[in-house]
Every structure is written in structure tokens, then in C-alpha cells.
Design an enzyme around this catalytic site. Structure first.
Site: not given
Length: 306
Positions: A253, A181, A105
């Protein structure tokens, strides 16, 4: 335009770059069906891969030479670009007709230019971020969200199917998988934070944490993240905390990627923003390398019911 990659076959060589929490179990899973090579900058991870039936290499380039498919399990956008196109970038060692599968990702930002650069070298690109964790990776039980041109997808399909129980083709352009995602991670990040708040409240109300968790799982308040992270949240107060299956700084993140996406889309995201702050506080308190279930310790530094 890229050349049409050859269809993946039983003798396809697959290289996995990044043998961390997800890369290693994926490599082990694939080794039962393919010849699998692996590389990680950590010698210990390379040794573990060798014991799992993965051919160990001492450089990423040597591992990729002659491979039909290179699967990347990198940390972020910067690592993606460095691994492919840096001084020791592997794209230069890959043959025309081979395919890169990105399982990480990293957000949509670098995907179009990455796909374009690879296409100029005759290399296909499959944007395939995944969800499910290390145990499900080893069992081939992942959710994989794919954005890829049809030719590249067909070359990578057997590898993707070996790793997944749910393979969802989101679109035919690299970046579509990352976009989906991002939406997925918004929900996951908020659900983990909500589970932590609920279990911290149960503790402060004097309820037995294990019984409270079982009751919540059985009703309308249940969720995958509650069932998956809940037991580990209760272990977060043990010496050493819960086993690290998903590092907390990964959600720092990922929620950052979510925040960038919603701002670019001009949408408010108050729940995602609040969850992101919770992970940032946890990281600031030194919990970045702990399992993400440790976020409960930000809300309740200690349990009352011990």
C-alpha cells in the site's frame, strides 16, 4: 469554518477506532493518562483492549459519542471515508468542537475534502501519520508528522505528545503530514529492500548471517531498518517466520502511495519502483500477511548457511 475545539484536558475522553497492530498499543498507552474508549470490528481485538484498560464498545458510533478526540487507525483512504461518513459513519455522532486525529498513512488524495467536510460539522482534523511500530507505540516513542490548523493541533497536542518522542509539525494544513510520511515511506521501503538484498548476498557468500548483520550495523552501512528488520529477516526462514510486527502488504500500500506521489510530481523514482515490485512479488507469492521482513524470501527462498 470549524468552531475552535476546546483544549484537551486530563479528563478528555479519547476514542481509538481500529485496535490492530498500532491502534491497540496506542490505546493502551493513552489509557494511563486519559479515559480511553475503543472499537474494532474484530471481537478478539476488543477483548484485548479491555484487558489493557480500554473501555470496550460494540459499535464505533457509540464509542465516539461524547468523546473530545477520536483517533483513527484505519487501513487506507477508503476506510477513512467509510468510518467517518459511511452509513454508520462516526462524524454524525461527534459533537462540534471535537477533533479527529488520523494516524494512518493514506496519501494526500482524500485529506482536503475530509478536512472540509469535518470543518462544516464543526469538527477539527489533525493529519498525524506516525512511524515506529507497535513496541514504540506502547512506550510513547513514535515519530509523528503533523499537518493541522493551530486550534485543532492544540486540542490534540497532549494526546500526540503522550504517543511520541518526536513530534514534528510539518505544516498548518491537513495533508502536510501525509506528504511528509510519503517521503518517509519511500526511504523505509527502499531501506528494507536493500537490507534484504544485503543479507541474502551475505548468505550466498557463505558468511555467518548473525555475524554479518552485527558487522553491518556497526559501520557506515548501518540503518534503522537494517537493525530493526535484519534479525527478523534471519527468522523469516524459521517455521512460521518472524513475529508479524509490520505486515508486508502495508508496504504494498505505502509504496503504491509513493508511486502515485512521484508520478504526480513528475519525478523519476527508480529505487522506489524497484522496491515496490519486490513487495508486490512477495504478496503474489502469498506473503502479504507475513512480517515485511519476509521480503528476503523473494530474493533467497532458502538459506544456504543453515
Amino acid at each position: 469554518m470549524s468552531e475552535t475545539p476546546p483544549a484537551a484536558s486530563a479528563d478528555t475522553i479519547v476514542t481509538v477506532l481500529g485496535l490492530g497492530a498500532m491502534g491497540l498499543p496506542m490505546a493502551a498507552r493513552l489509557s494511563s493518562e486519559f479515559t480511553v474508549r475503543g472499537f474494532d470490528i474484530n471481537q478478539g481485538r476488543r477483548d484485548l483492549a479491555a484487558s489493557a484498560g480500554v473501555e470496550r464498545f460494540d459499535s464505533a458510533r457509540s464509542a465516539c459519542s461524547g468523546s473530545g478526540i477520536v483517533l483513527l487507525a484505519v487501513r487506507n483512504e477508503e476506510q477513512l471515508v467509510e468510518v467517518l461518513f459511511g452509513v454508520e459513519g462516526v462524524a454524525a455522532a461527534m459533537a462540534a468542537g471535537s477533533v479527529v486525529i488520523l494516524t494512518s498513512t493514506v496519501g494526500t488524495g482524500a485529506i482536503p475534502v475530509t478536512a472540509e467536510r469535518l470543518a462544516g460539522m464543526g469538527i477539527g482534523f489533525v493529519d498525524a501519520p506516525l512511524s515506529g511500530g507497535p513496541v514504540r507505540a506502547r512506550e510513547g516513542d513514535l515519530l509523528i508528522l503533523v499537518g493541522a490548523e493551530p486550534a485543532a493541533l492544540e486540542s490534540a497536542r497532549r494526546v500526540l505528545e503522550a504517543l511520541s518522542s518526536t513530534l514534528t509539525i510539518v505544516g498548518d494544513a491537513p495533508g502536510d503530514g501525509q506528504a511528509m510520511k510519503t517521503v518517509n515511506q519511500l526511504l523505509c521501503g527502499v531501506h528494507i529492500a536493500a537490507a534484504a538484498e544485503a543479507l541474502a548476498l551475505a548468505d550466498r557468500l557463505g558468511l555467518d548471517p548473525d555475524k554479518a548483520l552485527r558487522a553491518l550495523e556497526a559501520g557506515a552501512a548501518g540503518s534503522f531498518m537494517l537493525s530493526n528488520r535484519g534479525p527478523r529477516m534471519l527468522e523469516a526462514y524459521d517455521d512460521g517466520g518472524a513475529e508479524v510486527l509490520s505486515r508486508l502488504d502495508i508496504f504494498v500500500k505505502d509504496m503504491g502511495i509513493v508511486g502515485n506521489a512521484v508520478r504526480a510530481a513528475g519525478l523519476p523514482s527508480p529505487l522506489a519502483a524497484a522496491a515496490e515490485q519486490l513487495y508486490l512479488i512477495a504478496q503474489a507469492q502469498g506473503l502479504g500477511t507475513a512480517d515485511d521482513s519476509a521480503v528476503i524470501r523473494v530474493l533467497a527462498p532458502s538459506r544456504l548457511t543453515d
